[in-house]
Design a protein around this motif. Sequence first.
Motif, PDB file in Angstrom:
ATOM      1  N   UNK A  70       0.831  -1.200   0.000  1.00 46.09           N
ATOM      2  CA  UNK A  70       0.000   0.000   0.000  1.00 46.09           C
ATOM      3  C   UNK A  70       0.872   1.258   0.000  1.00 46.09           C
ATOM      4  N   UNK A  71       1.975   1.193   0.741  1.00 45.21           N
ATOM      5  CA  UNK A  71       2.895   2.339   0.769  1.00 45.21           C
ATOM      6  C   UNK A  71       3.483   2.589  -0.619  1.00 45.21           C
ATOM      7  N   UNK A  72       3.819   1.514  -1.324  1.00 39.03           N
ATOM      8  CA  UNK A  72       4.340   1.649  -2.684  1.00 39.03           C
ATOM      9  C   UNK A  72       3.263   2.225  -3.606  1.00 39.03           C
ATOM     10  N   UNK A  73       2.063   1.697  -3.449  1.00 42.95           N
ATOM     11  CA  UNK A  73       0.958   2.125  -4.321  1.00 42.95           C
ATOM     12  C   UNK A  73       0.682   3.629  -4.192  1.00 42.95           C
ATOM     13  N   UNK A  74       0.710   4.129  -2.961  1.00 46.29           N
ATOM     14  CA  UNK A  74       0.387   5.531  -2.731  1.00 46.29           C
ATOM     15  C   UNK A  74       1.633   6.397  -2.523  1.00 46.29           C
TER      16      UNK A  74
END
Length: 199
Positions: free
Chosen positions: A193-197
């Motif tokens: 999720x951190x990578x995605x956002x």
Amino acid sequence: MTKESYDKINAIKWIGIITMTIDHVGYYLFPHLIWLRMVGRIAFPCFLYTTIQGAQHTRNFKRYLFQLLGTGILTIPISLYSGTIFNVLFTLALVAISIIDKRFFGLALVLSYFCEYGIYGFLLGWAIYCMVSIHKLLGVFLFLVLQFFAGSSVQIFSCLAIFLLLIDTYSRTKKIPKIIGYIYYPLHQFVLLAIKFNL
């Protein structure tokens, strides 16, 4: 538990973790690559199998159950992203409870409706339990029948896990520390999720 059984459980855990990671990479980062989700369908049956084995062989079932539910609760904030409050760990916990004390089967079945994978996931756990502990062919039959009620064409690829669960001989693999096994589930999703956002 025999050495062969121990090696099998540990190998299935590794397969579950690897295919789950591939599945979540597809879900969070590359939703257009459907083959990632297809590979990922192998993960849930693997975790059902290891949960069943864990519940049956643990020395302290209450602690085992607490670990499942505790990790499930900690993962709820991440699960909300996909629209699920009661994630797959709650489904695994219901399967474990109903197998250890079959008086809870009816209640667990009803509660599974509100969890990830729903009643399908709960009954799939029982099909796997039947496959490995009661009658192999009946369990396989129930597993295949359930795919017609899955409501997803991709879910049919979970049938690939049948072959993995029926194999009895696995090479010895490095043991996954218990704490790592529990922490990895929420941690890798948080990283994705951190990578995605771009956090």
